[in-house]
Motif scaffolding. Structure first.
Motif, PDB file in Angstrom:
ATOM      1  N   TRP A  51      85.961 -21.662  14.753  1.00 40.14           N
ATOM      2  CA  TRP A  51      85.941 -20.286  14.224  1.00 40.14           C
ATOM      3  C   TRP A  51      86.017 -19.288  15.372  1.00 40.14           C
ATOM      4  CZ3 TRP A  51      82.101 -16.481  14.922  1.00 40.14           C
ATOM      5  CH2 TRP A  51      82.248 -15.348  14.142  1.00 40.14           C
ATOM      6  N   SER A  52      85.252 -19.533  16.427  1.00 37.11           N
ATOM      7  CA  SER A  52      85.269 -18.637  17.580  1.00 37.11           C
ATOM      8  C   SER A  52      86.646 -18.610  18.225  1.00 37.11           C
ATOM      9  CB  SER A  52      84.239 -19.078  18.624  1.00 37.11           C
ATOM     10  OG  SER A  52      82.946 -18.895  18.129  1.00 37.11           O
ATOM     11  N   VAL A  53      87.235 -19.791  18.394  1.00 37.56           N
ATOM     12  CA  VAL A  53      88.555 -19.866  19.035  1.00 37.56           C
ATOM     13  C   VAL A  53      89.588 -19.127  18.194  1.00 37.56           C
ATOM     14  CG1 VAL A  53      90.371 -21.422  19.799  1.00 37.56           C
ATOM     15  CG2 VAL A  53      88.004 -22.032  20.177  1.00 37.56           C
ATOM     16  N   VAL A  54      89.522 -19.345  16.888  1.00 33.33           N
ATOM     17  CA  VAL A  54      90.470 -18.660  16.004  1.00 33.33           C
ATOM     18  C   VAL A  54      90.323 -17.154  16.155  1.00 33.33           C
ATOM     19  CG1 VAL A  54      91.007 -18.171  13.591  1.00 33.33           C
ATOM     20  CG2 VAL A  54      90.688 -20.517  14.326  1.00 33.33           C
ATOM     21  N   GLY A  55      89.076 -16.689  16.172  1.00 32.11           N
ATOM     22  CA  GLY A  55      88.842 -15.253  16.317  1.00 32.11           C
ATOM     23  C   GLY A  55      89.416 -14.722  17.624  1.00 32.11           C
ATOM     24  N   LEU A  72      95.401 -25.514  17.798  1.00 32.44           N
ATOM     25  CA  LEU A  72      94.747 -25.293  19.091  1.00 32.44           C
ATOM     26  C   LEU A  72      93.223 -25.214  18.913  1.00 32.44           C
ATOM     27  CD1 LEU A  72      95.660 -24.898  22.033  1.00 32.44           C
ATOM     28  CD2 LEU A  72      95.156 -22.482  21.722  1.00 32.44           C
ATOM     29  N   ALA A  73      92.790 -24.477  17.886  1.00 31.72           N
ATOM     30  CA  ALA A  73      91.348 -24.327  17.643  1.00 31.72           C
ATOM     31  C   ALA A  73      90.715 -25.677  17.351  1.00 31.72           C
ATOM     32  CB  ALA A  73      91.113 -23.368  16.476  1.00 31.72           C
ATOM     33  N   THR A  74      91.424 -26.482  16.550  1.00 31.65           N
ATOM     34  CA  THR A  74      90.880 -27.802  16.224  1.00 31.65           C
ATOM     35  C   THR A  74      90.771 -28.663  17.474  1.00 31.65           C
ATOM     36  OG1 THR A  74      91.991 -27.595  14.108  1.00 31.65           O
ATOM     37  CG2 THR A  74      91.100 -29.752  14.661  1.00 31.65           C
ATOM     38  N   LEU A  75      91.816 -28.603  18.317  1.00 33.50           N
ATOM     39  CA  LEU A  75      91.791 -29.421  19.529  1.00 33.50           C
ATOM     40  C   LEU A  75      90.616 -29.036  20.415  1.00 33.50           C
ATOM     41  CD1 LEU A  75      95.564 -29.741  20.528  1.00 33.50           C
ATOM     42  CD2 LEU A  75      94.027 -31.490  19.631  1.00 33.50           C
ATOM     43  N   ILE A  76      90.433 -27.737  20.612  1.00 34.26           N
ATOM     44  CA  ILE A  76      89.339 -27.289  21.480  1.00 34.26           C
ATOM     45  C   ILE A  76      87.997 -27.693  20.876  1.00 34.26           C
ATOM     46  CG2 ILE A  76      88.175 -25.253  22.424  1.00 34.26           C
ATOM     47  CD1 ILE A  76      90.933 -23.972  22.690  1.00 34.26           C
ATOM     48  N   CYS A  78      87.413 -30.161  18.882  1.00 35.29           N
ATOM     49  CA  CYS A  78      87.256 -31.617  19.008  1.00 35.29           C
ATOM     50  C   CYS A  78      86.756 -31.961  20.401  1.00 35.29           C
ATOM     51  CB  CYS A  78      88.581 -32.332  18.772  1.00 35.29           C
ATOM     52  SG  CYS A  78      89.002 -32.478  17.046  1.00 35.29           S
ATOM     53  N   LEU A  79      87.304 -31.292  21.389  1.00 31.90           N
ATOM     54  CA  LEU A  79      86.914 -31.559  22.766  1.00 31.90           C
ATOM     55  C   LEU A  79      85.430 -31.240  22.956  1.00 31.90           C
ATOM     56  CD1 LEU A  79      88.462 -32.428  25.332  1.00 31.90           C
ATOM     57  CD2 LEU A  79      88.383 -30.023  26.015  1.00 31.90           C
ATOM     58  N   VAL A  80      85.040 -30.065  22.487  1.00 33.43           N
ATOM     59  CA  VAL A  80      83.634 -29.647  22.627  1.00 33.43           C
ATOM     60  C   VAL A  80      82.710 -30.652  21.935  1.00 33.43           C
ATOM     61  CG1 VAL A  80      81.956 -27.894  21.945  1.00 33.43           C
ATOM     62  CG2 VAL A  80      84.169 -27.207  22.867  1.00 33.43           C
ATOM     63  N   ALA A  81      83.060 -31.004  20.684  1.00 39.81           N
ATOM     64  CA  ALA A  81      82.190 -31.898  19.914  1.00 39.81           C
ATOM     65  C   ALA A  81      82.165 -33.288  20.524  1.00 39.81           C
ATOM     66  CB  ALA A  81      82.665 -31.959  18.468  1.00 39.81           C
ATOM     67  N   ALA A  82      83.310 -33.738  21.070  1.00 38.13           N
ATOM     68  CA  ALA A  82      83.355 -35.070  21.672  1.00 38.13           C
ATOM     69  C   ALA A  82      82.419 -35.133  22.871  1.00 38.13           C
ATOM     70  CB  ALA A  82      84.779 -35.410  22.079  1.00 38.13           C
ATOM     71  N   VAL A  83      82.491 -34.093  23.716  1.00 38.61           N
ATOM     72  CA  VAL A  83      81.607 -34.047  24.874  1.00 38.61           C
ATOM     73  C   VAL A  83      80.148 -34.000  24.403  1.00 38.61           C
ATOM     74  CG1 VAL A  83      80.882 -32.652  26.836  1.00 38.61           C
ATOM     75  CG2 VAL A  83      83.304 -32.963  26.359  1.00 38.61           C
ATOM     76  N   LEU A 208      86.590 -37.102  14.378  1.00 39.70           N
ATOM     77  CA  LEU A 208      86.820 -37.167  12.931  1.00 39.70           C
ATOM     78  C   LEU A 208      85.961 -36.140  12.199  1.00 39.70           C
ATOM     79  CD1 LEU A 208      86.953 -41.025  12.383  1.00 39.70           C
ATOM     80  CD2 LEU A 208      88.843 -39.419  12.252  1.00 39.70           C
ATOM     81  N   ALA A 209      84.705 -35.994  12.637  1.00 39.08           N
ATOM     82  CA  ALA A 209      83.815 -35.041  11.975  1.00 39.08           C
ATOM     83  C   ALA A 209      84.338 -33.622  12.139  1.00 39.08           C
ATOM     84  CB  ALA A 209      82.406 -35.160  12.550  1.00 39.08           C
ATOM     85  N   VAL A 210      84.834 -33.296  13.345  1.00 38.74           N
ATOM     86  CA  VAL A 210      85.319 -31.932  13.556  1.00 38.74           C
ATOM     87  C   VAL A 210      86.562 -31.665  12.727  1.00 38.74           C
ATOM     88  CG1 VAL A 210      86.294 -30.366  15.253  1.00 38.74           C
ATOM     89  CG2 VAL A 210      84.291 -31.720  15.824  1.00 38.74           C
ATOM     90  N   ILE A 211      87.454 -32.660  12.665  1.00 40.52           N
ATOM     91  CA  ILE A 211      88.636 -32.466  11.811  1.00 40.52           C
ATOM     92  C   ILE A 211      88.184 -32.154  10.388  1.00 40.52           C
ATOM     93  CG2 ILE A 211      90.627 -33.633  10.798  1.00 40.52           C
ATOM     94  CD1 ILE A 211      90.900 -35.179  13.429  1.00 40.52           C
ATOM     95  N   ALA A 212      87.217 -32.936   9.907  1.00 37.42           N
ATOM     96  CA  ALA A 212      86.697 -32.679   8.556  1.00 37.42           C
ATOM     97  C   ALA A 212      86.039 -31.307   8.489  1.00 37.42           C
ATOM     98  CB  ALA A 212      85.698 -33.763   8.164  1.00 37.42           C
ATOM     99  N   GLY A 213      85.311 -30.934   9.546  1.00 35.28           N
ATOM    100  CA  GLY A 213      84.599 -29.651   9.548  1.00 35.28           C
ATOM    101  C   GLY A 213      85.559 -28.472   9.470  1.00 35.28           C
TER     102      GLY A 213
END
Lengths: 309, 399
Positions: A51-55, A72-76, A78-83, A208-213
């Motif tokens: 949401w922040s990235v999209v904004g 792009l927002a999803t990728l970022i 995903c990266l944050v959540a993966a870390v 996977l969770a972030v994609i769903a989120g």
């Protein structure tokens, strides 16, 4: 008839999101037998990040197409959540590998409480509307409607599942994961590094969770700091429903749960003569779960857990 | 507990403890009634944790829907001792023209009984399930009960929905209304302090029951089931009835605690019975020391009082950060952090039973997780706790 078709579409969309979250639960459970209560919160952090990235992007690049921003927002996110999930596993679960089973469960609850608090600090405890990045004009199928967002949800889920299945069944990594799930000690003797495999599992689960989120956010148009809780709970239910530890079971469990909920809430009023209304939606998941588990104690596709010999 | 030893040292400790418990509320009262209130609620949580400890700690059945029994007790008292039913159902109003004001002493056994029955009803379908499957089913039951409480205001208004039931009678003990402060010889005892003594008495009774239970044949049988259900069955234990009994007994404590809660608050609403509440009670039991009474009590007191104490600490901290971090958020942050840190430092709980040190885990030396084969899903406990025995005991090694 139209209503039924519409509810089936809605149910499949909802169910595919449950399925994605349930996969994360079931993979973690399959390998380290942990009910990862923080899984829903990882989803929430991912959705809020996106949401922040999209904004930010809509502000800085007003002309950018919606789908590009979304990807792009999803990728970022995903990266944050993966870390994040990698760090959580390392800090809160790994030191407790050989402790009583309930200890990591409690740290998982602690992590989930902590993540909600951190999310409230960063994003404030308010509901935020998620902009619609895709066209909103629905397509008509028979007497029912399907929005481009819903089509995207179904498509992304199918692709994610295909990639995951390939990963688990046809790669070295996947073989290592399966071996670790079977028996970590023997897998270790065969040259697998269980710690790495477990970290990888948490990273895949987070993605996977972030994609769903993000899809949840798109579909309902809101993000907030407790948005992970209920989907997480339902997904866990779905995972158990299908037989926890079984990937196919998680997908089938998720889809079935979505369908049951959607069709159930559509018809409960008629069925009970108006005594029970659609405010009982959340009951279906649990009632069905209890019935299924009473009949099949290890879930739909679950193997019978071998009793101690 | 079984044998009362006349050890002078021990007697002195017991007397000192008793005096401290009696004086405590009066000391706290001086700092304001809100502190006594915190202790009151903490005592209710102690009771809940003790009840859950029977199910999780003794019998090894992970129950994530325990708050449902708390809710059953609370709503039972709420319905039987408030004007709600007579206002909404003319038939009941006709039967009880003066309103439904069941005596506290009648409601407590009733709450105990009803909660125990509900506990067994919920336990019955789960008997075949193991470990985490049981956890999710009990969680589901808890949610189902909460959803019903939230929605049973239509078409018949039974629970008053999300608005909850208010105007619940306070407790009258021997003619003394606990909701009013009592004045004895010019000294005023606040209402919360009166409740403190009632709750304390019941908590002590509960602890007594639990301690006796632990040493009884039933308690031993539960622990046998916890350690290895198959072996327990093979030894001739009726595991089905024993598990049902564990569910029933655990639930009955929850029900009594709920009834007390309703009369103390004089208000119940579904909000008090969320899933998070169940999870917190599990956390209390595990954080304190599963299956070990002093540990469970410590865990419950800590987790119940911590948020309230932090409420007082968080204010100044918030001021230090120029109000950037909200006190409520900070509180939540610290609770989450505390749960993680405590578990990392003491994975067996703050105050585990002494025998727990001798783990029966087969691969304690290894660094790898235990597979499903070695360790079927379930609540794992290192060794059978033999409370009361102080000597070195051979740890129970799974066959």
């Amino acid at each position: 008839m139209d209503i039924l078709l519409q509810q089936i579409i809605n149910g499949l969309v909802l169910g595919s999101m449950y399925a994605l979250i349930a996969l994360g639960y079931t993979m973690v459970y399959g390998i380290i037998q942990l009910i990862n209560f923080a899984h829903g919160e990882v989803l929430m952090v991912g959705a809020l990040t996106s949401w922040s990235v999209v904004g930010l992007m809509q502000e800085s690049m007003p002309g950018a197409p919606g789908w590009a921003i979304l990807i792009l927002a999803t990728l970022i996110a995903c990266l944050v959540a993966a870390v994040l999930n990698f760090v959580i596993e390392k800090v809160a679960y790994r030191p407790l590998r050989n402790s009583p089973r309930l200890a990591p469960l409690i740290t998982a609850i602690g992590v989930s409480i902590l993540l909600q608090a951190i999310a409230m600090m960063i994003w404030r405890p308010s509901y935020k509307s998620f902009p619609s990045l895709l066209p909103t004009e629905p397509y008509q199928i028979g007497g029912a409607f399907i929005t481009p967002t819903q089509i995207m949800v179904l498509g992304v889920t199918a692709v994610s599942l295909a990639i995951l299945m390939w990963l688990v069944n046809f790669t070295r990594m996947g073989r290592a994961m399966r071996a670790t799930a079977e028996n970590p000690r023997v897998a270790g003797l065969m040259g697998v590094r269980p710690d790495m495999v477990i970290s990888a599992t948490f990273i895949i689960g987070a993605v996977l969770a972030v994609i769903a989120g993000v899809m949840l956010a798109m579909n309902y148009g809101t993000v907030y700091h407790t948005m992970g809780f209920l989907p997480g709970l339902k997904a866990f239910t779905a995972a158990v429903f299908g037989g926890i530890g079984n990937l196919g079971g998680a997908v089938i469990g998720g889809l079935l749960l979505g369908l049951i909920e959607s069709i159930g809430s559509g018809y409960i009023g008629d069925l009970t003569g108006g005594v029970l209304g659609s405010n009982y939606t959340d009951i279906f998941a649990f009632v069905v779960l209890i019935i299924i588990l009473t009949l099949r104690p290890s879930g739909l596709l679950g193997e019978r857990v071998a009793d101690r010999a | 507990m079984t044998t009362v030893k006349t050890d002078p040292k021990k007697t002195a400790w017991v007397i000192a403890g008793a005096i401290a418990l009696i004086v405590l509320p009066f000391v706290l009262q001086m700092f304001g009634n809100s502190w006594v209130r915190i202790i009151d609620l903490a005592l209710l949580y102690v009771m809940l944790a003790l009840g859950l400890n029977i199910v999780v700690g003794y019998a090894g059945l992970l129950d994530l829907g325990y708050v449902a029994f708390f809710a059953v007790g609370a709503y039972l008292f709420g319905l039987l001792a408030s004007p709600h039913l007579t206002q909404n159902f003319p038939a009941i109003a006709a039967m009880f023209p003066n309103g439904l004001h069941l005596s506290f002493w009648l409601v407590i056994p009733l709450a105990l009984l009803v909660a125990a029955i509900v506990g067994m009803l919920l336990g019955a379908p789960t008997l075949k399930l193991r470990g985490d499957y049981l956890a999710i089913v009990t969680l589901g039951f808890g949610e189902i009960i909460r959803i019903f409480m939230n929605n049973l205001d239509q078409p018949y208004n039974i629970t008053n929905g999300p608005k909850g039931i208010s105007d619940i009678d306070s407790v009258h003990v021997f003619g003394v209304d606990l909701a009013r402060s009592l004045t004895i010889g010019g000294f005023e005892i606040a209402s919360v302090t009166l409740y403190y003594f009632l709750f304390l008495a019941l908590v002590l009774i509960t602890i007594g029951i639990c301690a006796r239970l632990q040493d009884s044949r039933i308690g031993r049988a539960w622990m046998a089931i916890r350690e290895d259900e198959i072996a327990a069955k093979a030894m001739g234990l009726n595991t089905r009835n024993l598990k049902l009994l564990a569910f029933g007994m655990g639930a009955s404590f929850g029900g009594v605690s709920g009834a007390l809660f309703a009369s103390f608050q004089q208000f119940v609403s579904p909000e008090s019975f969320s899933l998070m509440e169940s999870i917190m009670i599990v956390a209390m039991v595990v954080l304190g020391g599963l299956g070990h009474l002093p540990g469970v009590v410590t865990g419950a007191l800590l987790l119940a009082a911590l948020p309230e104490v932090l409420r007082h600490v968080a204010g100044p901290l918030q001021a230090m950060t120029d109000g950037r971090i909200d006190a409520a958020i900070l509180r939540q942050l610290l609770i989450g952090l505390a749960m993680i840190v405590i578990m990392l430092m003491r994975p067996r709980g703050l105050w585990p039973s002494p025998e727990h040190g001798q783990s029966a885990q087969p691969d304690a030396a290894g660094t790898m997780p235990v597979s499903a084969q070695d360790n079927p899903p379930g609540v794992d406990f290192p060794a059978d706790a033999a409370p009361g025995s102080t000597g070195v005991r051979q740890s129970a090694i799974n066959p």
